[in-house]
Structures are given as structure tokens and as C-alpha cells.
Design a protein around this motif. Structure first.
Motif, PDB file in Angstrom:
ATOM      1  N   PRO A 107       6.482 -88.547-100.683  1.00 14.53           N
ATOM      2  CA  PRO A 107       7.397 -89.583-101.179  1.00 14.53           C
ATOM      3  C   PRO A 107       6.643 -90.720-101.872  1.00 14.53           C
ATOM      4  O   PRO A 107       5.572 -91.139-101.422  1.00 14.53           O
ATOM      5  N   MET A 147       2.281 -82.223-105.291  1.00 14.10           N
ATOM      6  CA  MET A 147       2.517 -82.278-103.846  1.00 14.10           C
ATOM      7  C   MET A 147       3.700 -83.207-103.572  1.00 14.10           C
ATOM      8  O   MET A 147       3.819 -84.240-104.211  1.00 14.10           O
ATOM      9  N   ASN A 148       4.543 -82.758-102.648  1.00 14.12           N
ATOM     10  CA  ASN A 148       5.781 -83.492-102.359  1.00 14.12           C
ATOM     11  C   ASN A 148       5.607 -84.694-101.436  1.00 14.12           C
ATOM     12  O   ASN A 148       6.136 -84.698-100.332  1.00 14.12           O
ATOM     13  N   HIS A 191       1.785 -88.992 -93.614  1.00 18.23           N
ATOM     14  CA  HIS A 191       2.090 -87.625 -94.027  1.00 18.23           C
ATOM     15  C   HIS A 191       0.857 -86.763 -93.828  1.00 18.23           C
ATOM     16  O   HIS A 191      -0.237 -87.133 -94.233  1.00 18.23           O
ATOM     17  N   PHE A 192       1.051 -85.613 -93.195  1.00 16.44           N
ATOM     18  CA  PHE A 192      -0.037 -84.655 -93.062  1.00 16.44           C
ATOM     19  C   PHE A 192       0.254 -83.464 -93.959  1.00 16.44           C
ATOM     20  O   PHE A 192       1.396 -83.035 -94.082  1.00 16.44           O
ATOM     21  N   ARG A 193      -0.761 -82.940 -94.605  1.00 13.16           N
ATOM     22  CA  ARG A 193      -0.607 -81.704 -95.354  1.00 13.16           C
ATOM     23  C   ARG A 193      -1.783 -80.773 -95.055  1.00 13.16           C
ATOM     24  O   ARG A 193      -2.943 -81.204 -95.029  1.00 13.16           O
ATOM     25  N   LEU A 194      -1.447 -79.509 -94.813  1.00 14.17           N
ATOM     26  CA  LEU A 194      -2.434 -78.458 -94.579  1.00 14.17           C
ATOM     27  C   LEU A 194      -2.966 -78.024 -95.937  1.00 14.17           C
ATOM     28  O   LEU A 194      -2.283 -77.304 -96.662  1.00 14.17           O
ATOM     29  N   ILE A 231      -2.714 -77.081-102.705  1.00 12.49           N
ATOM     30  CA  ILE A 231      -1.244 -77.103-102.756  1.00 12.49           C
ATOM     31  C   ILE A 231      -0.736 -78.075-103.820  1.00 12.49           C
ATOM     32  O   ILE A 231       0.384 -78.574-103.744  1.00 12.49           O
TER      33      ILE A 231
END
Lengths: 430, 430
Positions: A4, A1-2, A77-80, A97
Motif C-alpha cells: 500500500p 509488489m503490492n 508488511h512482510f514479503r517472502l 516478486i
């Protein structure tokens, strides 16, 4: 997952419900990186789902885009994503993901419907834990009425107009009340060709009183209010099966019904990869200590519905409601920051602010710690509290206006069949 | 179908759009029985679909439950049904819920997207003719951004952030403008980890000017406004194919894009069973006389988008827009009542009130018959006209408040991915 890499410790929060967002808020502008994962890109205000299901509100007004809450927060950071497994030995989670490392992992995954293992009921009954599910209920109720118009078979029509709500907790009671108001207000006007008396709303409760987590007075009044609205209340009755056509119970009582809404239980939404001994079997919740740390782990926490924090006075853990979730999230933020500074942690003490349920127009029950009241004033208190608990100024204004409109006009205008044609069994859209 | 038999002549209206509802309204409390059939239980205010697609409005605020319009009208019946075939020799239609006899049949079925026979484009591109389709676009735009966050492949990310809108008519222009405003306002805040400059909005128009049904000045200004907003405008370019990955055109130009929205054409939504010679091949519309009667039939009419009423000055029929539909519906009500009294019918004369399109905040173009203007004032006129054309007091208030909020806050809060996970090819949910 990207995500940082920074020098800051990373707190990964799974779930953007009341608990997860309270925690994220508490960590704002502190020396941590926050990654929040959720399978929806919005927060759902679950206490008002039943109003979406009964046409009183639009889904957008009880939801809030999570990313908007994170605007201008630098290390957020939010990730679905859906979390698939925890690899605690590597401090890593596996998600839909990709993998992600954490310094602290917080499970705020909430709860899901508990069918107690009954696959038939799971297949045929409706549930109401998410916005799409609520829209499914709304569509089905209206579709059943459309279908009832088409048949001249009395038995079939009766089944289409028969609604069984299983579970007499706040959700079941509020939903039964709202359906009863639809029966009174909108449905006879929209369907003048049907005899509205054929519509039956049955509320089935396993114990001997409704909303049994509240005071006896509240239960009694809720029952009176529902009876006034024409709801058939069944106590000490347990639904044992539903084949899509007929509901059977632990007695001789059966119901022929096209709609069964299951509000009879919830269970924790756990994640794979944790040791079996930290899971409470009964409710599928995670055993946590007084600091919400999962038993046996150093840097994995659980808050909200999925956490089971027990004590001598509280053998089953806190109620699976918004208040403990909010309070645990808030405290955990402080405790994570304290731990980072090697300061002592503060144990969680639940501050029970009371509970409430609304049955209908001018009808609600409120239990405060020192004062219990019911009726019109309780209804105003209920509205006020829910309005101000909503996230977002726009949502509050829109919900308020809808309520004023619905109150004055005895109406509920959001009655679009927007997820059409009997899709209740289409699991892919849950 | 269970429709009560009365001594009144029965008018069956197929479609609850602008034309169908105008007709139904004109027949209110007259000596006719009205049966309206639609495959949705709500009327859709199509001119604002693009705002649902771009998160500015909730679907419920631009839809209105048809049954509510029929409340208290004694001889009005609504049925949720799809019409399958006309059996004109028996004065009967075949529908998804059974057969129905009519005295007068009126097709107000509207239009659907015209892919001009290209199956690839039909399969891979998005369309925007209904509320579910608009929600699909909204979800896809946001899903693409979520996905763009996950890839470090520059080409893939660029494709995910590349939006191709095919068709430079009002729909394409309005949608391109709204997407450009999302790019300016919300998306960079919601996705700080992405470089928003990688987002490209391409508007592809086959002819040599945008909104070519409007004045040259309007086209020119619309183009300026869009260019200011950073939209890439391609004129004299025709999209020839899209395989879900790459868009090809009639020149060497190609685009790699995850999202193509097809707004390049509409065609009439006809019903089986009519003689072939009454269908205009080019646009799949039904040839009608000056009284909207379908050529060759005595008691079957067509109004709105599906009707093609031509004359020497008007060889292609009236524009497929709200105004002709409303006016034809209104007049046909009078003419049906006149025919029942054996009075002379009044031929239709289109009163062109002008047309307008909005490009974005403070930017719109308006062509009135005697006055053409663009800019801020045009934008206010556009808003005023659309607000008052909406059906229902509640809808007007809610839309108005959303617009005020969006204007003041530079925001669009309805950005829920509510039909999730790349479902664009799931035909069953259209």
C-alpha cells in the motif's frame, strides 16, 4: 509488489535476522512504513543451529515466524522474496516478486559460508548457516552410520564414521563437542553392531589456537574439554581440498572421510547494484560510516554481518555475531527517526558484552569484559543467555524442556532422518 | 545384509508402524532374533499428521526414532531399507541394501494413498501419509497465502485461497477443521492485507454423510461443527479430475483451486513376489487367515492396514486404523512364540474400542461401543487418548505443552515454510 502507498516514508529492510528484526522493532508504532523482505518466512536463531544438526532440538523451536512479530502492526508488511538488484538511481529494488520503491533501504542480509573460492569443497562439504542445512547435517550423520552397518570393508566403514570439522571458531567447537556427546551417549546404544571407537571427530583449525577471538584461557579450556571428549584437534593445519572422499591439507596429512563440515569462514551476503568501491573484498562486506550508512549513498544502510564499520582500533570491522547486529539495528531505528526529524544522528559504539561457547554437558567458556570463567557455571550462564535470547515464549519453554530432558536422560531424541538419502549436493533445497 | 547369524529363529518385520512395533515389543527378550526394516528411521504417529500440516505441532514430536526402542535389546536389529521382492521359495527377501533370509516374515507395510488410478490427481494433489508430505502441505498452504498477496487478479487470488479436501473420513474432517481454525485465528493476523473471507475450505465427500464409518450422530455433529467453522461441505459429490488448476466432479460443479488434498482413499502397501491370488484387488490388501498368515504361505504373515482378514460379518476386513494394527501385532507375537513351541495358535478377534475424530477447539466426536458423545468432553477424551498413545515421554510432554499453548493463545506457532517453493511435484522428497 503490492505494498500500500501511504504518506509515510517507507523503510525497506532486507533480511529478518538479528539486525533486521532489531531495526523493525525499533521502528514499531513510529511514523514510518516498514517493509521487511526475507527468503524465509521465519527468523533463525543461528547460535543453536548446531543443536538441530546433532539431534538435540527440533527446527521449529529455534525459528520464529516473522509475520507473527508483525501481528497488529499497521504499517508493517512482510514479503517472502529474494532481492536481486538495487537500482539506487531510482530508489528502487528489484526482487523475485517485482520491484519496490524505498525511501530508506537497509541491507541486513547477513552472511553466508565462505569457501574461499574452492569449488570442490563447496560441492562436497556440508555447511550450517540455515535450518535446512542443519537438518541436512543431521540426516547425513545418521545416514552414514546406517551405511557403515552395511559394509564389511574396514576402510570404507572408517571413512563413513570419520567426521572432519573445518574451522575452530565457536561453530566448529560447538559442533565438535555436540558430535562427541552423540558418540558418547546415543550412537553406541543405537548402533550396538558398530565399534564406536571407529568413529573419529577431527577438528581442523588453521591458526595455533581454537576460538582465537576469545581469551587464551578460554581457548585452552575449550581445547581441554574437547580433548576430554575424545575430539582430535589439529592446529596450524589448513584444509586445501575435498573431493567427496579424501581431504587434503597444506601438509602431508590427509583424511579419508564421508563427511566434511565447513565452518572455516563466512562472508557478507551482498546485493547486486552497489558501486564496487563500497565492497570490502576480503570479506565481501559493505563499507559503512559510523551511522551504518553505506559509503557513497544517502539513504542506503547496512547493518549486522554484512556491514563493515572500521576505525583505527578496529581495522576489520566488528565481529560477525549477534551482538553487533542487534546493537546496530537498534541504533539505526533511532537514527532513521532522528534523520526524519532533521535531528543529529548518534554514531555507533560497539558495547562488547563478551562472548561464550559451549563444548558439552557442564562444559562452556565465557569471556566477559571483566571476568573470564569456564566449566559448569559458564555452562549455566551460556544456557541462561541463549534461552532468554530466543524469540517467543513457546520456543523458550520447549527448548528449556528439551535441555532438561537431554541433560537428565543423556539423550537427544530428535534424530529423525528427515531430509533423506544423501542429499547434500542437492542445491535446490538449501 | 550384515545381520549376525545366531541359532535363534529369525523374525523379519517389514515396517515400523503401529503393527510392526507392537509385534516387535511382544517378542522382546524371547528366544527369537528380530530384524525390523523400514524406509524411515522413525515411527510416525499418523493420527496427528494433520496437526503437523497445519502448524500445530513440530514433526519431531509425533515421530520416534526406532533404534531408540531397540536400545539394550540384544537380538534386535534395525535396518533402514526398502523391501523390493519376496523370494518365498528361498525364504529370502531382496531389499535396497541386499538380501536377507528369514524364518518368519511379517509384512507390516501399512497403507499408501489410493488415487484409484487417476494420474492427474496423483500428480497435482497433495497427500498426507508421511511427515515429509505433511510438511509439504504446511509449506504449500503458507506459500499460497504469500503468493495471494502478490496478485491483483481476483480469480487467481481466489484460487490461491481455495482449499479442496477430497474425502470426508476422519483425515479429511480433521484437516478441514484445523484449516478452518487457521482461517479463524492465525491467517487474518498474519495476512492483514488479504481479505480472509476469500479463503474457502471445501470438504468433498462421495457418500451422503461425513465420517461414515462412525455413528449417524457423530456424522451429524461433525457436520454441524464444520459448518460452524465455515467449512463448505459437499456430499454425494465425487472428484473426477484435477489438472493443477481446476477440479472437476461427477456433476457440473467445478472448483478453481491451487490446493487439493487427497484424503479419499488408502490402499495396502504390498511387496512384490507374492502369488496374485492372495491380493484383494479392491484395496490392494493381503488375504490372511485368522492368525494373520497370508493365504497360501506357511511362514509369511501380514498385519495392520495391509492385511485383509475377512469373515461373514466382516466381508471387507478390519478398518485400516491403529487399533486393529496394534492388536494384530500383539497377538502375532504370542502366536509366533506358540508356534515355535508347537502350541496351538489363538485366532484374532478384533476388540473394537471405538473411534473418534476431532474437528477443532472443544469440538470432537467419540463413538465408544456403549456410549456415543460429542463436544467439549469428547474433545478432552480425544486429547487424552492421543497423548497417551504417543510413543516416548518427551513427545508426550512437548505435544501436551504445545496444545496448552495453542489453546490458551489461540495460536499455532510451527508455521515455518521449511520445504519451500511449491515442491509438491518433487517426488524424490516424499
Amino acid at each position: 509488489m503490492n505494498i500500500p502507498q501511504t504518506s509515510l516514508p517507507r523503510v525497506v529492510i532486507v533480511g529478518g535476522g538479528f539486525a533486521g528484526l532489531a531495526l523493525a522493532k525499533g521502528l514499531e508504532k513510529k511514523e514510518v512504513q516498514v517493509v521487511l523482505l526475507d527468503k524465509h518466512n521465519y527468523h533463525t536463531f543461528q547460535p543453536l543451529l548446531y543443536q538441530v544438526a546433532t539431534g538435540g532440538l527440533e527446527p521449529d523451536s529455534i525459528a520464529f515466524p516473522i509475520r507473527k512479530l508483525f501481528n497488529n502492526l499497521k504499517y508493517y508488511h512482510f514479503r517472502l522474496a529474494e532481492v536481486l538488484k538495487i537500482h539506487s538511481e531510482k530508489n528502487e529494488i528489484e526482487t523475485s516478486i517485482g520491484n519496490l520503491e524505498y525511501d530508506y533501504l537497509v541491507l541486513a542480509t547477513g552472511s553466508k559460508t565462505n569457501f574461499f573460492g574452492n569449488k570442490n569443497i563447496e560441492k562436497h562439504a556440508m555447511e550450517m548457516k540455515s535450518i535446512p542445512q542443519s537438518l541436512n547435517i543431521r540426516s547425513l550423520v545418521l545416514e552414514n552410520f546406517e551405511e557403515a552397518l552395511l559394509t564389511s570393508d574396514f576402510e570404507e566403514r572408517k571413512a563413513l564414521m570419520n567426521f572432519i570439522i573445518v574451522g575452530g571458531g565457536p561453530t566448529g567447537v560447538e559442533l565438535a563437542g555436540a558430535l562427541a556427546e552423540m558418540k558418547k551417549g546415543i550412537l553406541p546404544k543405537d548402533y550396538p553392531d558398530l565399534d564406536i571407537r571407529e568413529m573419529q571427530i577431527n577438528l581442523v583449525q588453521g591458526s595455533n589456537r581454537l576460538i582465537d577471538a576469545m581469551s587464551a584461557k578460554a581457548s585452552e579450556k575449550a581445547e581441554d574439554f574437547l580433548a576430554d571428549l575424545g575430539v582430535n584437534i589439529w592446529k596450524n593445519l589448513r584444509v586445501t581440498n575435498y573431493d567427496g572422499d579424501r581431504v587434503t591439507t597444506n601438509t602431508d596429512e590427509t583424511f579419508k572421510a564421508a563427511t566434511v563440515i565447513w565452518a572455516a569462514g563466512v562472508q557478507g551476503e551482498t546485493v547486486d547494484g552497489l558501486e564496487a568501491q563500497c565492497i570490502v573484498e576480503r570479506a565481501n562486506r559493505l563499507k559503512v560510516d559510523a551511522f551504518n550508512k553505506i559509503i557513497g549513498y544517502k539513504n542506503i544502510f547496512a547493518i549486522g554481518d554484512v556491514a563493515s564499520m572500521t576505525s583505527e582500533n578496529n581495522p576489520y570491522g566488528h565481529p560477525m555475531m549477534a551482538q553487533p547486529a542487534l546493537q546496530q539495528g537498534k541504533l539505526l531505528a533511532k537514527n532513521i527517526l532522528a534523520e526524519l526529524k532533521s535531528k543529529p544522528l548518534e554514531p555507533f559504539v560497539y558495547n562488547d558484552k563478551g562472548s561464550m561457547a559451549t563444548i558439552g554437558r557442564n562444559k562452556a567458556v565465557v569471556d566477559l569484559p571483566k571476568w573470564k570463567f569456564q566449566g559448569v557455571f559458564a555452562w549455566f550462564v551460556w544456557m541462561f543467555v541463549h534461552l532468554f535470547s530466543l524469540i517467543g515464549f513457546r520456543n523458550r519453554v520447549i527448548v528449556f524442556l528439551n535441555w532438561v530432558y537431554n541433560y537428565i536422560r543423556f539423550d537427544r531424541e530428535s534424530r529423525l532422518i528427515i531430509r533423506p538419502f544423501k542429499i547434500k549436493n542437492n542445491q535446490s533445497f538449501k
